[in-house]
Design an enzyme around this catalytic site. Sequence first.
Site, PDB file in Angstrom:
ATOM      1  N   ASP A 153      16.671 -36.622 -57.288  1.00  0.00           N
ATOM      2  CA  ASP A 153      17.181 -35.822 -58.408  1.00  0.00           C
ATOM      3  C   ASP A 153      16.054 -34.899 -58.871  1.00  0.00           C
ATOM      4  O   ASP A 153      14.963 -35.382 -59.182  1.00  0.00           O
ATOM      5  CB  ASP A 153      17.604 -36.795 -59.528  1.00  0.00           C
ATOM      6  N   TYR A 181      27.012 -24.865 -68.090  1.00  0.00           N
ATOM      7  CA  TYR A 181      26.433 -24.166 -66.926  1.00  0.00           C
ATOM      8  C   TYR A 181      25.728 -22.886 -67.385  1.00  0.00           C
ATOM      9  O   TYR A 181      24.567 -22.650 -67.068  1.00  0.00           O
ATOM     10  CB  TYR A 181      27.556 -23.850 -65.948  1.00  0.00           C
ATOM     11  N   TYR A 183       6.953 -19.454 -68.058  1.00  0.00           N
ATOM     12  CA  TYR A 183       5.926 -19.879 -67.091  1.00  0.00           C
ATOM     13  C   TYR A 183       5.247 -18.659 -66.476  1.00  0.00           C
ATOM     14  O   TYR A 183       4.061 -18.683 -66.169  1.00  0.00           O
ATOM     15  CB  TYR A 183       6.535 -20.774 -65.992  1.00  0.00           C
TER      16      TYR A 183
HETATM   17  P1  NAD Z   1      26.447 -26.302 -54.128  1.00  0.00           P
HETATM   18  O1  NAD Z   1      27.091 -27.233 -55.092  1.00  0.00           O
HETATM   19  O2  NAD Z   1      27.020 -26.199 -52.766  1.00  0.00           O
HETATM   20  O3  NAD Z   1      24.910 -26.648 -53.983  1.00  0.00           O
HETATM   21  C1  NAD Z   1      24.136 -27.169 -55.020  1.00  0.00           C
HETATM   22  C2  NAD Z   1      23.243 -28.271 -54.435  1.00  0.00           C
HETATM   23  O4  NAD Z   1      22.382 -28.769 -55.457  1.00  0.00           O
HETATM   24  C3  NAD Z   1      24.056 -29.459 -53.910  1.00  0.00           C
HETATM   25  O5  NAD Z   1      23.625 -29.814 -52.619  1.00  0.00           O
HETATM   26  C4  NAD Z   1      23.756 -30.562 -54.924  1.00  0.00           C
HETATM   27  O6  NAD Z   1      23.843 -31.862 -54.360  1.00  0.00           O
HETATM   28  C5  NAD Z   1      22.362 -30.185 -55.369  1.00  0.00           C
HETATM   29  N1  NAD Z   1      22.022 -30.706 -56.696  1.00  0.00           N
HETATM   30  C6  NAD Z   1      22.701 -30.522 -57.858  1.00  0.00           C
HETATM   31  N2  NAD Z   1      22.075 -31.161 -58.865  1.00  0.00           N
HETATM   32  C7  NAD Z   1      20.971 -31.752 -58.331  1.00  0.00           C
HETATM   33  C8  NAD Z   1      19.918 -32.541 -58.856  1.00  0.00           C
HETATM   34  N3  NAD Z   1      19.867 -32.874 -60.149  1.00  0.00           N
HETATM   35  N4  NAD Z   1      18.956 -32.973 -58.020  1.00  0.00           N
HETATM   36  C9  NAD Z   1      18.971 -32.657 -56.696  1.00  0.00           C
HETATM   37  N5  NAD Z   1      19.943 -31.903 -56.133  1.00  0.00           N
HETATM   38  C10 NAD Z   1      20.939 -31.466 -56.947  1.00  0.00           C
HETATM   39  O7  NAD Z   1      26.425 -24.857 -54.823  1.00  0.00           O
HETATM   40  P2  NAD Z   1      25.959 -23.441 -54.258  1.00  0.00           P
HETATM   41  O8  NAD Z   1      27.112 -22.519 -54.315  1.00  0.00           O
HETATM   42  O9  NAD Z   1      25.226 -23.588 -52.976  1.00  0.00           O
HETATM   43  O10 NAD Z   1      24.954 -22.988 -55.399  1.00  0.00           O
HETATM   44  C11 NAD Z   1      23.545 -23.054 -55.226  1.00  0.00           C
HETATM   45  C12 NAD Z   1      22.864 -22.393 -56.411  1.00  0.00           C
HETATM   46  O11 NAD Z   1      23.252 -21.030 -56.512  1.00  0.00           O
HETATM   47  C13 NAD Z   1      23.200 -23.062 -57.746  1.00  0.00           C
HETATM   48  O12 NAD Z   1      22.039 -23.084 -58.552  1.00  0.00           O
HETATM   49  C14 NAD Z   1      24.218 -22.110 -58.350  1.00  0.00           C
HETATM   50  O13 NAD Z   1      24.182 -22.151 -59.758  1.00  0.00           O
HETATM   51  C15 NAD Z   1      23.755 -20.765 -57.809  1.00  0.00           C
HETATM   52  N6  NAD Z   1      24.874 -19.808 -57.759  1.00  0.00           N
HETATM   53  C16 NAD Z   1      25.797 -19.876 -56.759  1.00  0.00           C
HETATM   54  C17 NAD Z   1      26.850 -18.961 -56.758  1.00  0.00           C
HETATM   55  C18 NAD Z   1      27.889 -18.936 -55.662  1.00  0.00           C
HETATM   56  O14 NAD Z   1      28.795 -18.098 -55.732  1.00  0.00           O
HETATM   57  N7  NAD Z   1      27.813 -19.754 -54.639  1.00  0.00           N
HETATM   58  C19 NAD Z   1      26.959 -18.007 -57.783  1.00  0.00           C
HETATM   59  C20 NAD Z   1      26.016 -18.012 -58.801  1.00  0.00           C
HETATM   60  C21 NAD Z   1      24.953 -18.905 -58.765  1.00  0.00           C
END
Ligand code: NAD
Length: 323
Positions: free
Chosen positions: A57, A146, A160
Amino acid sequence: MPFAVVTGAAGFLGSHLVDRLLRAGYRVLGVDNFVTGNPDNLSHLKHESQFDLLVQDVSEFLDIPGKVDQIFHLASPASPIDYLNLPIQTLKAGALGTYRALGLAKAKGAGFVLASTSEIYGDPLVHPQNEEYWGNVNPIGPRGVYDEAKRFAEALTMAYHRSHGVNTHIVRIFNTYGPRMRLQDGRVVPAFIGQALEGKPLTIFGDGSQTRSFCYCSDLIEGIFLLSQSGFDDPVNVGNPTELSILEFARLICRLADIPEQLEYKPLPVDDPKQRRPDITRAGNFLGWAPKVDLKTGLRETIEWFRAHRPEARKEEEAQRPT
Ligand code: NAD
Ligand code: UDP
């Protein structure tokens, strides 16, 4: 050989970023607790000697020995269904997780990239959204867990940078789609494609007049990579400005999946943004970045991937495998 840490590596975007970094000659450590990710997204790296995974985590202390050159902080639930189901984990990943990841960057003298989001603009009153816009977010609504976590993460990142001189970058990611999304993650792309492939009606929330602009994952990853190599520390929008309504989007998916149009209307979720389109002037000027994959091409690729990876297709493939 440069060394990168990618939090959220087992997720949709994290796993594509790991692939991009390995191609660029990085050694990569992924950090993930699989809360919304999928180990299958990394299974092709089973024999990759330059990749390791730490199952942890990110809200806990990150103990990573040796030198680290770049940290990409993506760990966070990202789909509305996920963050509504995991409100406190989402706030912790954005607040404590970003604090841990920035602390690591400071200790190692590493570069830092925060995966922020277009959600920091909330239900935007400025259209298209440029980086100067401060947003219109309901802090106590269901999406606030979020949006506010990401807004706090941006504030912490800038603190930072200013107070500790960390070489930080903030990418504001607009709706991105492609292979390795979870079929059940509730976001509109897997939801509509899954429904289309199963011959079910596509679920339109509200009247479908709300707009989104969809970016293919390879374009997004290239934008993040270029940003990490730049000296640019102000937030940068990365997304595809081709905007369409959700109703138009549903019709497009039906056409591309070659199925008759069947739609089912459901209530619009609380605080669902009415419009969203990135102004990508800054990414163009400072990173020389622009999206290359048009919506139809990206969706065709994604539909094909889901066709091959949906549970029935997997069962058929396993049944045909020689014993
Ligand atoms: P996703 O849910 O597929 O991936 C997120 C990953 O983070 C997962 O593998 C999850 O297990 C891991 N995770 C979450 N909380 C955690 C924790 N406390 N400790 C360790 N691992 C943890 O989502 P995604 O679409 O790949 O998004 C990735 C990032 O990009 C995120 O930060 C999201 O906010 C950002 N984002 C994505 C989009 C999109 O359209 N895909 C848009 C805006 C922002
Ligand atoms: N949406 C929809 N049907 C679905 C899933 C989503 O109409 O089955 C809508 C949702 O209300 C939003 C848009 O599609 O207006 C994009 O939703 P998504 O969850 O992909 O991401 P968001 O941009 O809202 O974070």
